[in-house]
Each structure stands twice: as C-alpha cells, then as structure tokens.
Write an enzyme that holds these catalytic residues in place. Structure first.
Site, PDB file in Angstrom:
ATOM      1  CB  CYS A   1      -7.428   9.784  -4.257  1.00 49.03           C
ATOM      2  SG  CYS A   1      -7.627   8.002  -3.957  1.00 49.03           S
TER       3      CYS A   1
ATOM      4  CG  ASP B   1      -2.006   1.063   1.045  1.00 52.66           C
ATOM      5  OD1 ASP B   1      -3.033   0.773   0.426  1.00 52.66           O
ATOM      6  OD2 ASP B   1      -1.773   2.201   1.503  1.00 52.66           O
ATOM      7  NE  ARG B   2      -0.748   2.231  -4.024  1.00 56.39           N
ATOM      8  CZ  ARG B   2      -1.574   1.200  -3.888  1.00 56.39           C
ATOM      9  NH1 ARG B   2      -1.125  -0.010  -3.608  1.00 56.39           N
ATOM     10  NH2 ARG B   2      -2.871   1.357  -3.988  1.00 56.39           N
ATOM     11  CB  THR B   3      -1.560   5.443   2.095  1.00 59.86           C
ATOM     12  OG1 THR B   3      -2.169   6.083   0.981  1.00 59.86           O
ATOM     13  CG2 THR B   3      -1.796   6.272   3.332  1.00 59.86           C
TER      14      THR B   3
ATOM     15  CB  CYS C   1      -1.791   4.835  -7.922  1.00 63.70           C
ATOM     16  SG  CYS C   1      -1.626   4.967  -6.117  1.00 63.70           S
ATOM     17  CG  ASN C   2      -3.537  11.254  -7.547  1.00 62.82           C
ATOM     18  OD1 ASN C   2      -3.140  12.366  -7.852  1.00 62.82           O
ATOM     19  ND2 ASN C   2      -4.613  10.701  -8.101  1.00 62.82           N
TER      20      ASN C   2
ATOM     21  CE  LYS D   1      -7.111   2.459  -1.914  1.00 60.06           C
ATOM     22  NZ  LYS D   1      -6.627   2.176  -3.279  1.00 60.06           N
TER      23      LYS D   1
END
Lengths: 259, 259
Positions: free
Chosen positions: B216, B54-56, B90-91, B183
């Site tokens: 996003c 997960d990027r976050t 994906c931002n 999501k």
C-alpha cells in the site's frame, strides 16, 4: 472530470531543483484541512529540469539563456490541463530579470492563469503573522541575493539583512557543492551542508534579525523546524503552498502555525 | 521544449492518496543518478483526488462507480502533455477489476503511452534481487487483499502470506482511521498507526516470511527503513519509481540497495 467543471486546479512549475517542486506539492497537502483522500485539492506538478538553465548562473551572467522562456513553456503546458493558479518552486526564478519576463509573456498570451509571486506572498505573511517585526534575515543562493528580489520586502517597511560575502559563499556551497551540496546529495542533507547553514543562520541572529526567511526552496529540505535558536524561520516554499491553497479554496487552509 | 523532441516524459497518476503520489515523485528523484538539477528526469504528477472514488470501497462493493474511468481520464490528460510511460501510485488501483478496465480503455484509445503494472514490477524485483526467496508477506489495505492482485506473485513461484483477518482489520485502521490513520494525519504518522503496523509486521515474521512487501503506497510513509527485525521490506512505490526510471533511461538508475 469535475476539475474541468469547477475550473480550479493548482499548477506547480517544478524541476528547480526537482525536490523543491515535490516539497511544494507535499506542503500543499500538509497545509490543507482534510480527513480523506477526496478532501485534498487538485494539483499538477510539472518538472522538466533538463530544459531550464540554472537560474543563479543566468543571474550571475555565466549563461546567457533566460530560463524565463522554458518556464513560460511549462506554464502553457499547465494551461492545457486547465490550471487556474500556479506557482514556481524556486526563489531564484523570482529575480526580476526572470520573473518579469515570464509575467510579460503570460500577459501577452490569452491564458486564464494567475501566477503567484512567492516573494510578495512572503511579504504578506510577515505583515500579517509577524506584525511589528522590522529586521529580517534572508538565507538564499548567491543568485537570489545578487538579483535582489527580496528588496521588495523593503517596500513593506522591512529592513532586509543578508549574510556577509564570506558567509554567503558557504551558503551557496551548502546548496550547490557537487560532493556535499543539497542539490547533489538526494535523500538526506550532508553534515557539512548542515554545519555551513547553521553557521550562516547564527551569523544572521548575531545581526539581531527578528525573523529569518528561508529564501531558497532547497533550504526547506534542510530545516525541519520552524525556528532556530528562538528566531522564527519562514519557509518561502511553505508560504507559496499556503497562497496556492488560499487562491483556490480558502476554507481548506489550515491556520498559520509557527511550530 | 526538449522533452517534446526526445519524446520521453514520466507520468504519475496521483491522488490515491495524494501523499503517495508525491512520495512516488520523490523516489524517482532519489533513485536517479544525478549531481545537478538538469540531470534529473522529466516527470509530471497529476493529483485530482476529489474525482476518484475510494478504491477499497469499490472493491468491497460499498461504492458502485469504478475508479478506472477517472484514472483513464487522468491518463488522457497526461497524454496531452506528451507522457510516454506512466504509473499509478496506488496498489488498490491495481486490482484486476480496476486496472484491467484502465488497460482496456488505454488499448482502445490511440495513445502512445505505456502504463506499468506495479505488482508485476514487484514480482520482477523479487526474482532478480531476492533470488531463492519463497515465502513472502504482504501488508496492504483490505481492498488489495480481497481483490487478490498480489496472487499474481504466485505465477512467479512465490507463496504469498497475508495477516489473519483480525490483524488485517488493524492494518486497515492504521491507514484509514479518521482520527489516527495515515490518510488523515498528514505530516507525521500517529503512534497508534505505527504500533498497529509493527504488530502486523511481527505477525508476518512469525509466519516465517522471508521478505515483506509494503503493498500500500501509504505504508511507504510509515516505514523509513528497508527492513524490520532483519526481514527485508520491499516498498511497492519505490519499485514502481525504479521501473519508471528504467523505462525512460536505464543508464540513470541507481543500483538496487537494501538499506
């Protein structure tokens, strides 16, 4: 990458039309049990529309190039990426004159890739989820109707009913018309297309069909519900999406629901 | 195949989340001038969500694995197919800590593939289509906000306004909550998510922003219109779709329209 280690990757042959491929990809996501990004299944969608002759035009004899060869080239590309199971997001491409040639080329190659047959998957769903149903209507392009791949359902003891020729012409226009057809008007469905399709659907219900198969992936885009006037609609693209999930991880397949 | 001869193929790195990749693919179709299947541009969408952390969570420090490496592996796969220009749907993946690593790996490789930067493309659209705008709001995941990639817009003379921390927390929940977040709830947007996002949007309008960037890709799915209370919404995923079309065939790009 993990998907090489576990050797499971779904492939989609798209571009026929492009939105039908995207729609199949979306339905794979919608039919998967997942609560976070990482739970979803790996998939690749290849859409190269300019190389694939129109399937209906080939079936009706107005172009001579069999789209099967372009489809097989795309399968080879998917094989390069490690795709293990694939589907073609196009009913007309399942006409025996096209699909059987793809299967022959695939068998001759050494690729370890299983290509599902959308029509067979529809037959399985009807036997499993609509047990007892006998008369079923098919809404499709004129190419699909003439090529007769839905006759395969008769092997499963089902009676296949098509619209009359005049109604069939309207369905074809609803999909292909350059001004208002689904393939031309991207982003929404024109009023005229919707009207022509609803009339066609009513004409099948008048013929006492018990379920109606949306036998053109473009029709997935037009029908947002799963029934029409109480008659269940079976979306062939959704059926293919579910079969692709089942092929790589049956534990992630949502139960069938007739919304 | 023709797309090898003319060496033009759009690639999409998807899976972050999976629906955002599909949405980018769909917007490429919707923004292309076409009246038949064969007029559409060739594209390939690769979605391998299980391999990408997960990027976050990476940006906020709760996972140590940089998603950049998985993203670069996917780019190499796209390169195998002949992709010439690619975008990441994906931002958060555009955070400098991730995106710059991907660009470094790409530069070190010998691949002839151009990777577009979604944030830069948003800046260009604002300068071109919203000339005179000064204050702009950003709705994004907490990862994107903390990573600060939208600060890049300040280089273009724009003032970037984020929601307050309390409101930001709600936006994050609207996207990520396991019960009602975008999501988790595939196929529709929950009432609670929509409510939280509308409140956040109103809070930015109260801060006198002139346009709002949906920063996003999941937010593309929640907002079906291009304005909210008279303030234009700029969908970063749509901007990327248009930039990808322009990169391979500008003559096929529809004019910008603020619906």
């Amino acid at each position: 990458m993990e998907y090489e280690a576990n050797k499971k990757l779904i492939g989609i042959i798209g571009g026929m039309g492009p939105m039908a491929g995207v729609n199949l990809s979306e339905m794979i996501i919608n039919e998967t049990i997942a609560i976070k990004d990482q739970d979803h299944l790996p998939q690749v969608l290849l859409s190269v529309p300019q190389n694939i002759a129109d399937r209906t035009e080939f079936i009706l004899g107005s172009v001579s190039e069999n789209p099967a060869h372009a489809i097989f080239s795309m399968l080879k590309k998917l094989g390069l990426l490690g795709v293990t199971v694939a589907g073609i997001a196009c009913n007309s491409a399942h006409a025996p004159a096209i699909f059987n040639v793809v299967i022959d080329e695939l068998n001759k190659s050494k690729m370890k890739l299983k290509l599902l047959n959308m029509i067979e998957e529809v037959a399985k769903v009807i036997k499993l989820e609509f047990n007892g149903v006998n008369r079923l209507g098919v809404l499709a392009t004129t190419g699909t109707v003439k090529a007769g791949q839905y006759q395969l359902l008769e092997d499963y003891g089902l009676k296949v009913v098509y619209p009359t020729e005049a109604v069939q012409k309207k369905i074809h226009q609803a999909i292909y018309h350059p001004d208002y057809g689904i393939k031309s008007v991207t982003g929404s469905i024109s009023f005229k297309s919707r009207q022509q399709l609803e009339n066609a659907t009513r004409s099948l219900i008048y013929e006492k069909v018990e379920v109606i198969v949306l036998g053109c992936t473009e029709l997935s885009l037009a029908y947002k519900t799963n029934n029409f006037g109480g008659v269940p609609l079976i979306d062939s693209n959704r059926v293919l999406a579910r079969a692709l999930i089942r092929a790589i991880d049956p534990s992630k397949l949502k139960p069938w629901r007739q919304k």
